[in-house]
Motif scaffolding. Structure first.
Motif, PDB file in Angstrom:
ATOM      1  N   LYS A  24      23.203  25.892  30.920  1.00 29.97           N
ATOM      2  CA  LYS A  24      22.950  26.183  31.225  1.00 29.97           C
ATOM      3  C   LYS A  24      23.142  24.959  32.531  1.00 29.97           C
ATOM      4  CE  LYS A  24      19.447  29.936  30.903  1.00 29.97           C
ATOM      5  NZ  LYS A  24      18.575  30.413  31.107  1.00 29.97           N
ATOM      6  N   PHE A  25      22.911  24.134  32.054  1.00 31.23           N
ATOM      7  CA  PHE A  25      23.881  22.850  32.833  1.00 31.23           C
ATOM      8  C   PHE A  25      24.033  22.006  32.456  1.00 31.23           C
ATOM      9  CE2 PHE A  25      19.175  23.507  32.943  1.00 31.23           C
ATOM     10  CZ  PHE A  25      18.799  23.345  34.859  1.00 31.23           C
ATOM     11  N   GLY A  26      25.072  21.921  31.576  1.00 34.68           N
ATOM     12  CA  GLY A  26      27.224  22.258  31.236  1.00 34.68           C
ATOM     13  C   GLY A  26      26.511  20.920  30.266  1.00 34.68           C
ATOM     14  N   ILE A  27      25.271  20.528  29.840  1.00 39.95           N
ATOM     15  CA  ILE A  27      25.089  19.635  28.551  1.00 39.95           C
ATOM     16  C   ILE A  27      25.131  19.860  27.688  1.00 39.95           C
ATOM     17  CG2 ILE A  27      23.924  17.789  27.878  1.00 39.95           C
ATOM     18  CD1 ILE A  27      22.154  17.235  30.479  1.00 39.95           C
ATOM     19  N   GLY A  28      26.098  19.644  26.532  1.00 34.31           N
ATOM     20  CA  GLY A  28      26.576  20.171  25.455  1.00 34.31           C
ATOM     21  C   GLY A  28      27.671  20.726  25.105  1.00 34.31           C
ATOM     22  N   ARG A  29      28.374  20.511  25.895  1.00 33.05           N
ATOM     23  CA  ARG A  29      29.712  20.746  26.175  1.00 33.05           C
ATOM     24  C   ARG A  29      30.421  19.300  25.963  1.00 33.05           C
ATOM     25  NH1 ARG A  29      29.980  25.635  30.223  1.00 33.05           N
ATOM     26  NH2 ARG A  29      27.724  24.302  30.269  1.00 33.05           N
ATOM     27  N   LEU A  30      30.047  18.672  25.872  1.00 33.66           N
ATOM     28  CA  LEU A  30      30.309  17.155  26.758  1.00 33.66           C
ATOM     29  C   LEU A  30      31.877  16.814  25.300  1.00 33.66           C
ATOM     30  CD1 LEU A  30      27.848  15.076  27.376  1.00 33.66           C
ATOM     31  CD2 LEU A  30      29.157  16.165  28.913  1.00 33.66           C
ATOM     32  N   PRO A  31      32.866  16.164  26.021  1.00 34.29           N
ATOM     33  CA  PRO A  31      33.613  15.327  25.262  1.00 34.29           C
ATOM     34  C   PRO A  31      33.325  14.881  23.606  1.00 34.29           C
ATOM     35  CG  PRO A  31      35.033  14.939  26.924  1.00 34.29           C
ATOM     36  CD  PRO A  31      32.728  15.581  27.659  1.00 34.29           C
ATOM     37  N   GLY A  32      32.259  14.276  23.997  1.00 33.89           N
ATOM     38  CA  GLY A  32      32.393  13.688  22.292  1.00 33.89           C
ATOM     39  C   GLY A  32      31.236  14.538  21.269  1.00 33.89           C
ATOM     40  N   ASP A  33      31.187  15.764  21.847  1.00 30.93           N
ATOM     41  CA  ASP A  33      30.043  17.087  21.381  1.00 30.93           C
ATOM     42  C   ASP A  33      30.867  18.043  20.480  1.00 30.93           C
ATOM     43  OD1 ASP A  33      28.086  16.374  22.463  1.00 30.93           O
ATOM     44  OD2 ASP A  33      27.822  17.568  24.164  1.00 30.93           O
ATOM     45  N   ILE A  34      30.449  17.624  18.832  1.00 25.19           N
ATOM     46  CA  ILE A  34      30.960  18.405  17.905  1.00 25.19           C
ATOM     47  C   ILE A  34      30.409  19.683  17.075  1.00 25.19           C
ATOM     48  CG2 ILE A  34      32.151  17.529  15.208  1.00 25.19           C
ATOM     49  CD1 ILE A  34      31.970  14.874  16.229  1.00 25.19           C
ATOM     50  N   ARG A  35      31.446  20.490  17.035  1.00 24.74           N
ATOM     51  CA  ARG A  35      31.083  22.154  17.026  1.00 24.74           C
ATOM     52  C   ARG A  35      32.266  22.275  16.041  1.00 24.74           C
ATOM     53  NH1 ARG A  35      28.085  25.741  20.922  1.00 24.74           N
ATOM     54  NH2 ARG A  35      27.717  23.997  21.751  1.00 24.74           N
ATOM     55  N   PHE A  36      31.353  22.804  14.829  1.00 29.88           N
ATOM     56  CA  PHE A  36      31.950  23.539  13.633  1.00 29.88           C
ATOM     57  C   PHE A  36      31.693  24.258  12.889  1.00 29.88           C
ATOM     58  CE2 PHE A  36      30.131  19.624  12.290  1.00 29.88           C
ATOM     59  CZ  PHE A  36      30.005  20.022  10.448  1.00 29.88           C
ATOM     60  N   LYS A  37      32.206  25.403  12.291  1.00 32.00           N
ATOM     61  CA  LYS A  37      32.007  26.167  11.635  1.00 32.00           C
ATOM     62  C   LYS A  37      31.530  25.789   9.564  1.00 32.00           C
ATOM     63  CE  LYS A  37      32.091  30.693  14.532  1.00 32.00           C
ATOM     64  NZ  LYS A  37      32.111  31.519  14.323  1.00 32.00           N
ATOM     65  N   LEU A  38      30.555  26.369   9.297  1.00 34.81           N
ATOM     66  CA  LEU A  38      30.789  25.869   7.568  1.00 34.81           C
ATOM     67  C   LEU A  38      29.391  26.931   6.926  1.00 34.81           C
ATOM     68  CD1 LEU A  38      31.236  23.040   5.450  1.00 34.81           C
ATOM     69  CD2 LEU A  38      29.446  22.781   5.743  1.00 34.81           C
ATOM     70  N   PHE A  39      30.937  27.733   5.888  1.00 32.96           N
ATOM     71  CA  PHE A  39      30.255  28.465   5.511  1.00 32.96           C
ATOM     72  C   PHE A  39      29.772  29.978   6.443  1.00 32.96           C
ATOM     73  CE2 PHE A  39      29.706  24.631   2.171  1.00 32.96           C
ATOM     74  CZ  PHE A  39      30.606  25.516   1.696  1.00 32.96           C
ATOM     75  N   GLY A  40      29.978  30.462   7.379  1.00 34.59           N
ATOM     76  CA  GLY A  40      30.073  31.505   8.191  1.00 34.59           C
ATOM     77  C   GLY A  40      28.383  30.459   8.947  1.00 34.59           C
ATOM     78  N   LYS A  41      28.327  29.228   9.169  1.00 36.17           N
ATOM     79  CA  LYS A  41      27.200  28.857  10.457  1.00 36.17           C
ATOM     80  C   LYS A  41      28.175  27.823  10.772  1.00 36.17           C
ATOM     81  CE  LYS A  41      23.251  29.201   7.214  1.00 36.17           C
ATOM     82  NZ  LYS A  41      21.259  28.822   7.385  1.00 36.17           N
ATOM     83  N   THR A  42      26.846  27.954  12.273  1.00 37.44           N
ATOM     84  CA  THR A  42      27.637  27.372  13.103  1.00 37.44           C
ATOM     85  C   THR A  42      27.113  25.959  13.055  1.00 37.44           C
ATOM     86  OG1 THR A  42      28.538  28.502  14.674  1.00 37.44           O
ATOM     87  CG2 THR A  42      28.136  26.910  15.595  1.00 37.44           C
ATOM     88  N   ILE A  43      27.518  24.929  12.778  1.00 35.25           N
ATOM     89  CA  ILE A  43      26.822  23.372  13.135  1.00 35.25           C
ATOM     90  C   ILE A  43      27.280  22.229  14.405  1.00 35.25           C
ATOM     91  CG2 ILE A  43      26.598  21.003  11.912  1.00 35.25           C
ATOM     92  CD1 ILE A  43      26.406  22.946   9.742  1.00 35.25           C
ATOM     93  N   PHE A  44      26.534  22.032  14.809  1.00 37.73           N
ATOM     94  CA  PHE A  44      27.321  21.262  16.278  1.00 37.73           C
ATOM     95  C   PHE A  44      26.332  20.219  16.122  1.00 37.73           C
ATOM     96  CE2 PHE A  44      25.000  20.701  20.794  1.00 37.73           C
ATOM     97  CZ  PHE A  44      26.257  20.610  21.129  1.00 37.73           C
ATOM     98  N   LEU A  45      26.755  19.317  16.572  1.00 41.30           N
ATOM     99  CA  LEU A  45      25.883  17.332  16.113  1.00 41.30           C
ATOM    100  C   LEU A  45      26.638  16.902  18.034  1.00 41.30           C
ATOM    101  CD1 LEU A  45      28.015  16.171  13.582  1.00 41.30           C
ATOM    102  CD2 LEU A  45      25.657  17.408  13.261  1.00 41.30           C
TER     103      LEU A  45
END
Length: 64
Positions: A24-45
């Motif tokens: 809600k505050f914009g944290i988690g969508r910064l340029p260095g955050d990685i989000r990908f799907k693997l075997f149907g699950k979303t992995i967020f780093l």
């Protein structure tokens, strides 16, 4: 070295659990955050967000 690894691992777990609230505050969508799907699950780093929050906590701790 192991202590830092465990600390970072726990910080990532806590950050991932608090992510819906922090997005809600914009944290988690910064340029260095990685989000990908693997075997149907979303992995967020959240690398950039973790660094940002760690810096903010460090600065607040230094003031008090």
């Amino acid at each position: 070295m192991l202590r830092w690894f465990i600390t970072i691992f726990i910080a990532v777990i806590v950050f991932s659990a608090a992510l819906p609230w922090l997005e809600k505050f914009g944290i988690g969508r910064l340029p260095g955050d990685i989000r990908f799907k693997l075997f149907g699950k979303t992995i967020f780093l959240p690398f950039a967000s973790t660094v940002l929050l760690s810096t903010a906590i460090f600065l607040v701790a230094r003031l008090f």
